[in-house]
Design a protein around this motif. Structure first.
Motif, PDB file in Angstrom:
ATOM      1  N   LEU A   1       0.825  -1.200   0.000  1.00 53.72           N
ATOM      2  CA  LEU A   1       0.000   0.000   0.000  1.00 53.72           C
ATOM      3  C   LEU A   1       0.865   1.257   0.000  1.00 53.72           C
ATOM      4  N   GLU A   2       1.940   1.258   0.780  1.00 59.14           N
ATOM      5  CA  GLU A   2       2.832   2.408   0.821  1.00 59.14           C
ATOM      6  C   GLU A   2       3.420   2.681  -0.563  1.00 59.14           C
ATOM      7  N   ARG A   3       3.829   1.621  -1.261  1.00 57.90           N
ATOM      8  CA  ARG A   3       4.403   1.799  -2.604  1.00 57.90           C
ATOM      9  C   ARG A   3       3.360   2.325  -3.581  1.00 57.90           C
ATOM     10  N   MET A   4       2.121   1.883  -3.431  1.00 52.23           N
ATOM     11  CA  MET A   4       1.052   2.376  -4.295  1.00 52.23           C
ATOM     12  C   MET A   4       0.838   3.875  -4.079  1.00 52.23           C
ATOM     13  N   ILE A   5       0.784   4.285  -2.822  1.00 47.89           N
ATOM     14  CA  ILE A   5       0.579   5.700  -2.525  1.00 47.89           C
ATOM     15  C   ILE A   5       1.778   6.518  -2.971  1.00 47.89           C
ATOM     16  N   ALA A   6       2.971   5.937  -2.793  1.00 51.37           N
ATOM     17  CA  ALA A   6       4.201   6.665  -3.123  1.00 51.37           C
ATOM     18  C   ALA A   6       4.287   7.012  -4.598  1.00 51.37           C
ATOM     19  N   THR A   7       3.582   6.258  -5.457  1.00 46.16           N
ATOM     20  CA  THR A   7       3.606   6.594  -6.874  1.00 46.16           C
ATOM     21  C   THR A   7       2.950   7.937  -7.141  1.00 46.16           C
ATOM     22  N   GLN A   8       2.168   8.425  -6.188  1.00 48.13           N
ATOM     23  CA  GLN A   8       1.511   9.710  -6.341  1.00 48.13           C
ATOM     24  C   GLN A   8       2.373  10.868  -5.825  1.00 48.13           C
ATOM     25  N   GLY A   9       3.503  10.552  -5.230  1.00 49.69           N
ATOM     26  CA  GLY A   9       4.379  11.583  -4.682  1.00 49.69           C
ATOM     27  C   GLY A   9       4.397  11.547  -3.166  1.00 49.69           C
ATOM     28  N   GLY A  10       5.292  12.317  -2.576  1.00 52.22           N
ATOM     29  CA  GLY A  10       5.424  12.339  -1.118  1.00 52.22           C
ATOM     30  C   GLY A  10       6.760  11.763  -0.702  1.00 52.22           C
ATOM     31  N   ILE A  11       6.955  11.607   0.598  1.00 50.56           N
ATOM     32  CA  ILE A  11       8.159  11.006   1.158  1.00 50.56           C
ATOM     33  C   ILE A  11       7.746   9.791   1.975  1.00 50.56           C
ATOM     34  N   ALA A  12       8.219   8.614   1.591  1.00 55.28           N
ATOM     35  CA  ALA A  12       7.893   7.371   2.279  1.00 55.28           C
ATOM     36  C   ALA A  12       8.985   7.064   3.294  1.00 55.28           C
ATOM     37  N   VAL A  13       8.631   7.063   4.595  1.00 60.50           N
ATOM     38  CA  VAL A  13       9.632   6.841   5.641  1.00 60.50           C
ATOM     39  C   VAL A  13       9.531   5.455   6.264  1.00 60.50           C
ATOM     40  N   GLY A  14       8.653   4.598   5.730  1.00 63.21           N
ATOM     41  CA  GLY A  14       8.531   3.252   6.272  1.00 63.21           C
ATOM     42  C   GLY A  14       7.974   3.262   7.685  1.00 63.21           C
ATOM     43  N   GLU A  15       8.483   2.366   8.518  1.00 61.82           N
ATOM     44  CA  GLU A  15       8.004   2.252   9.909  1.00 61.82           C
ATOM     45  C   GLU A  15       8.833   3.195  10.779  1.00 61.82           C
ATOM     46  N   LEU A  16       8.376   4.427  10.859  1.00 56.67           N
ATOM     47  CA  LEU A  16       9.147   5.483  11.512  1.00 56.67           C
ATOM     48  C   LEU A  16       9.432   5.184  12.976  1.00 56.67           C
ATOM     49  N   LYS A  17       8.586   4.389  13.611  1.00 58.37           N
ATOM     50  CA  LYS A  17       8.801   4.090  15.033  1.00 58.37           C
ATOM     51  C   LYS A  17      10.132   3.378  15.267  1.00 58.37           C
TER      52      LYS A  17
END
Length: 295
Positions: free
Chosen positions: A17-33
């Motif tokens: 899901l993160e990769r799908m959203i990332a195709t729209q732009g933004g910064i993907a930080v994974g599991e930030l915790k």
């Protein structure tokens, strides 16, 4: 700045899901915790392929967020006093008061606020994707950013239990061969039940909450248009997550259905019985369908 949190259990498809959203732009930080423990203390690989302490992006983020110096062990200890399932149950779901917890929560929130501001400034992006999943972490993000989008991703509990039993190597551990933890069907079912219950209990009535099923992701992506603007390729500096985050080859999205034939017998019955109320609520069949096994 807009924060998009992916909530739910492990092995539910959050990286997909993160990769799908990332195709729209933004910064993907994974599991930030896991920034402090896995990223900075252990030196696991960032999604860009560098050890996190050597990643220029995270070096600048930390320098901006914590200009007086960094003690990741201290911050991780603080995080664990705030972001644990037991603490979530006692302090938030039951409402048991604690002055020490309130102080720790306020201090860690202040750190998270500075980290998020630094991520937005360094990346130049106004959308931050955080796939930490745990309700205790997302509860903090909601306090930090009440307008945050919360995508509650659910997957059939039997599929999740099957996945937790499979060996999966952690390529981010670049100095040794290490595998993601494997847990039994009983533990997987109880975790699935608690995390999905807690997520719905805390966030279902709040603005920005949206329920998504993993099995439906391949059938339609219309919801993506409302999440992030297509302003170019996303930046990926994920500090933890599924090994899929290192896969640079585009793949056709298709639900993993191997569990339908591989996960059977007593384990299937145990997980089904324990999680039946939420399975029914999320629209999953409680009875095995032989025609599905043949598909």
């Amino acid at each position: 700045m807009r924060i998009i949190c992916i909530a739910g259990t492990g092995r539910s498809g959050s990286t997909v899901l993160e990769r799908m959203i990332a195709t729209q732009g933004g910064i993907a930080v994974g599991e930030l915790k896991y920034l402090w423990s896995r990223g900075l203390m252990r030196g696991e690989l960032c999604g860009c392929g560098r050890p996190t302490p050597e990643c220029p992006f995270w070096a600048e983020v930390i320098a901006r967020a914590l200009p007086d110096g960094l003690d990741p062990a201290r911050i991780e200890a603080l995080r664990r006093r705030v972001e644990r399932h037991r603490i979530l149950m006692l302090r938030r779901l039951i409402g048991l008061p604690s002055a020490r917890y309130a102080e720790d929560r306020a201090e860690y929130l202040a750190i998270l606020r500075r980290v998020h501001a630094a991520i937005a400034a360094v990346s130049g992006q106004d959308v931050i994707l955080d796939s930490s999943k745990d309700p205790a972490h997302i509860d903090l993000i909601r306090e930090l950013a009440p307008e945050a989008t919360i995508l509650h991703l659910v997957r059939d509990s039997r599929a999740v239990a099957h996945s937790w039993g499979q060996p999966k190597r952690r390529p981010e551990v670049h100095w040794a061969e290490e595998y993601m933890p494997r847990i039994g069907a009983l533990r997987a079912a109880l975790d699935w039940l608690f995390i999905n219950f807690a997520t719905a209990r805390l966030f279902a009535r709040t603005p920005g909450y949206q329920l998504l099923r993993y099995e439906d992701l391949a059938e339609g992506r219309a919801f993506l248009a409302d999440l992030a603007r297509p302003d170019g390729a996303a930046l990926v500096h994920s500090v933890s997550g599924n090994p899929l985050r290192f896969d640079t080859v585009p793949r056709r999205l298709a639900p993993d259905r191997r569990w339908l034939t591989d996960f059977r017998g007593v384990r299937w019955l145990l997980v089904t019985l324990l999680t039946a109320p939420l399975l029914w609520r999320y629209g999953y069949p409680l009875i095995r369908r032989d025609r599905e096994h043949a598909s």
